[in-house]
Every structure is written in C-alpha cells, then in structure tokens.
Design an enzyme around this catalytic site. Sequence first.
Site, short mmCIF file in Angstrom:
data_model
loop_
_atom_site.label_atom_id
_atom_site.label_comp_id
_atom_site.label_asym_id
_atom_site.label_seq_id
_atom_site.Cartn_x
_atom_site.Cartn_y
_atom_site.Cartn_z
N SER A 122 0.85 -1.21 0.00
CA SER A 122 0.00 0.00 0.00
C SER A 122 0.88 1.25 0.00
O SER A 122 2.08 1.17 0.27
CB SER A 122 -0.84 -0.02 1.29
N TYR B 82 -3.79 -0.17 9.83
CA TYR B 82 -3.55 -0.54 8.43
C TYR B 82 -2.10 -0.22 8.04
O TYR B 82 -1.41 -1.04 7.42
CB TYR B 82 -4.55 0.22 7.55
P1 NAP Z 1 -11.77 -5.08 -1.33
O1 NAP Z 1 -12.60 -4.78 -2.50
O2 NAP Z 1 -12.27 -4.77 0.04
O3 NAP Z 1 -11.28 -6.62 -1.39
C1 NAP Z 1 -10.65 -7.25 -0.33
C2 NAP Z 1 -10.93 -8.72 -0.42
O4 NAP Z 1 -10.32 -9.41 0.67
C3 NAP Z 1 -12.42 -9.03 -0.35
O5 NAP Z 1 -12.73 -9.99 -1.34
C4 NAP Z 1 -12.58 -9.62 1.03
O6 NAP Z 1 -13.65 -10.53 1.14
C5 NAP Z 1 -11.26 -10.34 1.19
N1 NAP Z 1 -10.96 -10.66 2.59
C6 NAP Z 1 -11.04 -9.83 3.66
N2 NAP Z 1 -10.69 -10.50 4.76
C7 NAP Z 1 -10.39 -11.77 4.39
C8 NAP Z 1 -9.97 -12.92 5.08
N3 NAP Z 1 -9.77 -12.91 6.40
N4 NAP Z 1 -9.74 -14.07 4.38
C9 NAP Z 1 -9.95 -14.09 3.04
N5 NAP Z 1 -10.35 -13.03 2.33
C10 NAP Z 1 -10.58 -11.88 3.00
O7 NAP Z 1 -10.40 -4.31 -1.44
P2 NAP Z 1 -9.47 -3.95 -2.67
O8 NAP Z 1 -9.45 -2.48 -2.77
O9 NAP Z 1 -9.75 -4.77 -3.87
O10 NAP Z 1 -8.08 -4.36 -2.01
C11 NAP Z 1 -7.39 -5.56 -2.25
C12 NAP Z 1 -6.04 -5.47 -1.54
O11 NAP Z 1 -5.33 -4.34 -2.02
C13 NAP Z 1 -6.15 -5.28 -0.03
O12 NAP Z 1 -5.10 -5.94 0.62
C14 NAP Z 1 -5.98 -3.78 0.12
O13 NAP Z 1 -5.53 -3.40 1.40
C15 NAP Z 1 -4.96 -3.50 -0.94
N6 NAP Z 1 -4.92 -2.12 -1.42
C16 NAP Z 1 -6.02 -1.49 -1.86
C17 NAP Z 1 -5.91 -0.18 -2.35
C18 NAP Z 1 -7.07 0.61 -2.86
O14 NAP Z 1 -6.90 1.83 -3.06
N7 NAP Z 1 -8.23 0.02 -3.10
C19 NAP Z 1 -4.67 0.43 -2.37
C20 NAP Z 1 -3.57 -0.27 -1.88
C21 NAP Z 1 -3.69 -1.54 -1.41
P3 NAP Z 1 -15.16 -9.99 1.45
O15 NAP Z 1 -15.53 -9.07 0.35
O16 NAP Z 1 -15.98 -11.22 1.50
O17 NAP Z 1 -15.06 -9.28 2.77
C1 GCO Z 2 -6.97 5.16 3.05
C2 GCO Z 2 -7.02 4.19 1.92
C3 GCO Z 2 -5.67 3.59 1.61
C4 GCO Z 2 -5.72 2.82 0.34
C5 GCO Z 2 -4.47 2.22 -0.12
C6 GCO Z 2 -3.44 3.22 -0.49
O1 GCO Z 2 -7.90 5.19 3.85
O2 GCO Z 2 -6.02 5.95 3.10
O3 GCO Z 2 -8.01 3.24 2.03
O4 GCO Z 2 -5.06 3.05 2.69
O5 GCO Z 2 -6.73 1.87 0.33
O6 GCO Z 2 -3.98 1.19 0.67
O7 GCO Z 2 -2.38 2.63 -1.11
#
Ligand code: NAP
Ligand code: GCO
Length: 264
Positions: free
Chosen positions: A145, A158
């Site tokens: 992240s 986080y």
């Molecule tokens: P999301 O839409 O919330 O997807 C997260 C997924 O993880 C969901 O399918 C969720 O299942 C699953 N999950 C949560 N807890 C779990 C567990 N204990 N065991 C198995 N599966 C579990 O989030 P996303 O934005 O696609 O993010 C995916 C990854 O990228 C995460 O690690 C997030 O922190 C990271 N990330 C996101 C962003 C962003 O801007 N969106 C940026 C940087 C990093 P349910 O839906 O059933 O709860």
């Molecule tokens: C926040 C966001 C972030 C992003 C992501 C950034 O509240 O600042 O949710 O943490 O999801 O991980 O890279």
Amino acid sequence: MQAMFNVDGKIALVTGATHGIGLEMACALAKAGAKIAFNDTNAGALERGLASYKEAGIEAHGYLCDVTDEAGVMKMISQIEKDVGVIDILVNNAGIIRRTPMTEMTAEDFRLVVDIDLTGPFIMAKAVIPSMLKKGGGKIINICSMMSELGRETVAAYASAKGGLKMLTKNIASEYGQYNIQCNGIGPGYIATSQTAPLREKQPDGSPHPFDRFILAKTPANRWGKPEDLAGPVVFLASSASDFVNGHILYVDGGILAYIGRQP
Ligand code: NAP
Ligand code: GCO
C-alpha cells in the site's frame, strides 16, 4: 519476449479475489496462461466471484477459507493441490482497513487488521513455501500500500500492517531467494474499489468528496487508479521476466510517492 511474460500452465492462488483488485489481477494471470484458485470467507461472495470468472471465460476454482485460520489454510492448500496442482504463484491480496482515530481505536480492532493484513500473508506464504521448495521455485506477491511508506490520520492499524508486510516481503526474499523463490510486493496507489468507496462518496450537494479532491491533487496522473492498472505489474512479478527481482516493492500509484502534491 512473449515467452518471458507468460505464465502458461502455472497455478496461481490469489487470496480474497472475488472482486476488486484481486479479481482483476487473477483475470490478468489467467489471460497470461495461469490456472486460477481463489478464496473468500463468505459463501455469497464466493458464488459471485465464480460467476464473474465464468463471465470472463475463466475456469477458476473457489474455496471458502479465512487467511487467518492456519488449519483452514493448510486444508485449502492440499485441496488445491488435488483439484488443480501445486501452487507456483501466491498473491496475498486479501485485506481490510479500519478508519478510526488512533486514540479511539480498540486494541481488538488493531489486532484484527494486523491479523488479516499481515499475519494472513505470513500464514499463506508459510503454507505454500514447502511445496515451492520441492518444485524448485515460486513467486509470492504481497499486496502492500501507500501506507507501507506513508502515514495518515485514522489508519494506524492498516499502516502498521502494510509497513510490516513490506518487511515480510523483504524477509521472505532474503530467506528463500537462494531456492529460486522470488517474493515481491505491489504497492497500489489510490484505486477505485469498494475499500475506497467511502472516500469517493459524493457530498449531499453533488460535489466531490474532499478526500477525492485531495487524492487527485496528490496524484501526478490526476486520476484514481483502476483495478486493471495492476494487471501488467502482477503478470511481470509472476513471470520469468522478473526472475532476478526479489524483495522489491513495485509502487503502482500514478506517481504519488514521487510528488509533493499540487499547490492549492
Ligand atoms: P476489497 O474490494 O475490500 O477486497 C478485499 C478482499 O479481501 C475481499 O474480497 C474480502 O472478502 C477479502 N478478505 C477480507 N478478509 C479476508 C480474510 N480474512 N480471508 C480471506 N479473504 C478476506 O479491497 P481492494 O481495494 O480490492 O483491495 C485488495 C487489496 O489491495 C487489499 O489488501 C488492500 O488493502 C490492498 N490495497 C487497496 C488499495 C485501494 O486503493 N483500493 C490500495 C492499496 C492496497 P469480502 O468481500 O468477502 O469481505
Ligand atoms: C486510506 C485508503 C488507503 C488505500 C491504499 C493506499 O484510507 O487511506 O483506504 O489506505 O486503500 O492502501 O495505497
């Protein structure tokens, strides 16, 4: 050159890949030739995920499993070995966030985030490494992240977990690099998914959320990322094109980490 970037016949497990970034990365790996397994904790989400893969013409194998449940993870891994084969590529994508000012956050909530976002990837990697060693190598990709590098209000748990995940990545690379295991991270910038939906909600008067404006001003690309922006990077880190890349975090952030931010 094409051979370098293809993952033909490889078996990839992407955690939490029923929607969002995980689904998009799994589809990209499938298009590059991999067989896909994924998991989720919720039966409804698993069914919806299977339908999304089917719609994309991908035959994916879905499993009900929580990444924090070590016994459940071991069971899932041996089931995947029976159903699909030995895992070559693990993408630790499952994750959650809690946005609460630190002094109001309970220790229970802090532990939950660290458990899913950091201990989960440890459990998953620990479960697949022995078979990777027997197979002669493998790829582990941890979804980090911006918060692996930066802090901000309300995301103490986080940021602690994702900062830790960056170091877990470097440690796996250090410990198993000699056995042809490459462990790298992808650090997505701000990507439009359900996780960030509350930060993009329109105001009652129809104007953009202040956080939405804030992110645009911090991002040289002047837009939110899309899950598809992670497709190329994940294929690169899963394929032989990255065989001498180890312990690296590839930030895919439209330039956020390079930029001081637009002058108001
Ligand atoms: P999301 O839409 O919330 O997807 C997260 C997924 O993880 C969901 O399918 C969720 O299942 C699953 N999950 C949560 N807890 C779990 C567990 N204990 N065991 C198995 N599966 C579990 O989030 P996303 O934005 O696609 O993010 C995916 C990854 O990228 C995460 O690690 C997030 O922190 C990271 N990330 C996101 C962003 C962003 O801007 N969106 C940026 C940087 C990093 P349910 O839906 O059933 O709860
Ligand atoms: C926040 C966001 C972030 C992003 C992501 C950034 O509240 O600042 O949710 O943490 O999801 O991980 O890279």
